[in-house]
Design a protein around this motif. Structure first.
Motif, PDB file in Angstrom:
ATOM      1  N   MET A 176       1.026  -1.444   0.058  1.00 46.51           N
ATOM      2  CA  MET A 176       0.027  -0.105   0.268  1.00 46.51           C
ATOM      3  C   MET A 176       0.729   1.257  -0.003  1.00 46.51           C
ATOM      4  N   ASP A 178       3.673   1.564  -1.200  1.00 46.51           N
ATOM      5  CA  ASP A 178       4.352   1.590  -2.625  1.00 46.51           C
ATOM      6  C   ASP A 178       3.448   1.989  -3.652  1.00 46.51           C
ATOM      7  N   LEU A 179       2.187   1.607  -3.341  1.00 43.31           N
ATOM      8  CA  LEU A 179       1.064   2.046  -4.387  1.00 43.31           C
ATOM      9  C   LEU A 179       0.955   3.611  -4.350  1.00 43.31           C
ATOM     10  N   VAL A 180       0.802   4.054  -3.071  1.00 39.44           N
ATOM     11  CA  VAL A 180       0.666   5.618  -2.810  1.00 39.44           C
ATOM     12  C   VAL A 180       1.673   6.314  -3.430  1.00 39.44           C
ATOM     13  N   ILE A 182       3.457   5.433  -5.865  1.00 40.68           N
ATOM     14  CA  ILE A 182       3.373   5.410  -7.529  1.00 40.68           C
ATOM     15  C   ILE A 182       2.423   6.414  -7.811  1.00 40.68           C
TER      16      ILE A 182
ATOM     17  N   MET B  30       1.026   5.629 -14.515  1.00 37.27           N
ATOM     18  CA  MET B  30       0.708   5.840 -13.205  1.00 37.27           C
ATOM     19  C   MET B  30      -0.425   4.572 -12.932  1.00 37.27           C
ATOM     20  N   LYS B  33       1.161   0.928 -13.368  1.00 35.56           N
ATOM     21  CA  LYS B  33       1.987   0.771 -12.304  1.00 35.56           C
ATOM     22  C   LYS B  33       1.226   0.209 -11.173  1.00 35.56           C
ATOM     23  N   GLY B  34       0.130   1.126 -10.957  1.00 37.53           N
ATOM     24  CA  GLY B  34      -0.682   0.913  -9.648  1.00 37.53           C
ATOM     25  C   GLY B  34      -1.466  -0.303  -9.739  1.00 37.53           C
ATOM     26  N   VAL B  37       0.744  -3.304  -8.982  1.00 37.52           N
ATOM     27  CA  VAL B  37       0.920  -3.373  -7.619  1.00 37.52           C
ATOM     28  C   VAL B  37      -0.210  -4.269  -7.020  1.00 37.52           C
ATOM     29  N   ILE B  38      -1.266  -3.758  -7.471  1.00 33.86           N
ATOM     30  CA  ILE B  38      -2.664  -4.242  -6.501  1.00 33.86           C
ATOM     31  C   ILE B  38      -2.677  -5.695  -7.312  1.00 33.86           C
ATOM     32  N   MET B  42       0.257  -7.104  -4.366  1.00 34.70           N
ATOM     33  CA  MET B  42      -0.853  -7.459  -3.087  1.00 34.70           C
ATOM     34  C   MET B  42      -1.593  -8.853  -3.547  1.00 34.70           C
ATOM     35  N   MET B  55      -9.962  -1.409  -4.686  1.00 35.00           N
ATOM     36  CA  MET B  55      -8.604  -1.161  -4.914  1.00 35.00           C
ATOM     37  C   MET B  55      -8.527  -0.478  -6.293  1.00 35.00           C
ATOM     38  N   TRP B  58     -10.529   2.747  -6.353  1.00 33.63           N
ATOM     39  CA  TRP B  58      -9.674   3.980  -5.807  1.00 33.63           C
ATOM     40  C   TRP B  58      -8.686   4.424  -6.764  1.00 33.63           C
TER      41      TRP B  58
END
Lengths: 192, 71
Positions: A176, A178-180, A182, B30, B33-34, B37-38, B42, B55, B58
């Protein structure tokens, strides 16, 4: 099937409580980001001019460090799935090292700003820049404490392939963070 | 790929190039990449729709609002 069990194939990694915490954190950061975008649209010239004082190179290196750190955590969990404790601990250590370099660079950047007399009240851009990055910085520090605790637990043999709930919870928090970042890096350092 | 995208965003910041197309590219990186990560970090890719919806919702909302006020 329990509430926190996924409908399809895999369960939600970690505790449900950490995910509730993550959703709350993302809500706060999301409001910050939207606030930044709205404020920027009302002061485009001021934001663009102030943004030029930032070091995008440090921002990009920090992005690489956080992505690498997150990746190392993924590899650490993967090693636990094969009950390979030494490899898992090593990946977790790499992750901690990357995170510490992030903190060093960020501290250097923030110190540089404060040293030149920039504060929250300098202008709207710096108000957002300092509050956003410092808020995230505190999350990184908390994340490092969590990663160190996970590393200690891995070395103590507290996680196994079928018992890694705590490890997954800590990892979810770190991803999380990391996500923020990014989202924050392009928003604050790049978009102009 | 994520590191390459970070490098591309850095070049946009360093060279100072701007315009709707460039900013759309930055927002796209952006978002991608997000999403990675999700999904991959995650490990939500195979989880129930409700978790992925929160997720990705958001991320989509943030990128969309930033895009609306930027481009």
């Amino acid at each position: 099937m329990s509430e926190k069990t996924c409908v399809s194939r895999e369960p939600l990694p970690g505790d449900l409580a950490i995910w509730i915490f993550i959703f709350a954190e993302l809500l706060v950061f999301g409001l910050f980001f939207i606030g930044y975008a709205v404020a920027r649209s009302n002061n485009v010239d001021l934001f663009n001019e102030s943004q030029l004082t930032l070091n995008a190179q440090i921002g990009a290196i920090n992005t690489v460090l956080l992505i690498s750190s997150s990746y190392c955590v993924v590899r650490s969990i993967r090693a636990i799935e094969f009950n390979n404790l030494n490899t898992s601990a090593l990946w977790m250590l790499f992750s901690i090292v990357c995170a510490c370099f992030f903190v060093l660079l960020k501290s250097h950047e923030l110190y540089g700003k404060f040293a030149t007399g920039i504060t929250l009240s300098t202008n709207t851009f710096y108000m957002f820049y300092l509050s956003l990055t410092f808020f995230h910085y505190m999350h990184v520090i908390l994340g490092i404490i969590i990663l160190v605790a996970l590393w200690v637990n891995i070395r103590a043999g507290k996680y196994e392939a079928d018992s890694k709930h705590g490890l997954e919870s800590g990892a979810a928090y770190w991803h999380m963070v990391d996500l923020v970042w990014i989202v924050m890096f392009p928003l604050v350092y790049v978009i102009h | 790929m994520m590191l390459l995208m970070t490098g591309a965003s850095y070049l946009v910041a360093e060279t100072g190039v701007s315009g709707a197309l460039i900013m759309t590219f930055v927002l796209l990186t952006m978002f991608l990449k997000g999403s990675w990560v999700i999904n991959d970090f995650m490990k939500l890719q195979r989880c129930a729709l409700k978790w992925r919806f929160i997720m990705h919702g958001w991320l989509t909302l943030v990128v969309a609002v930033v895009g609306i006020f930027t481009i």
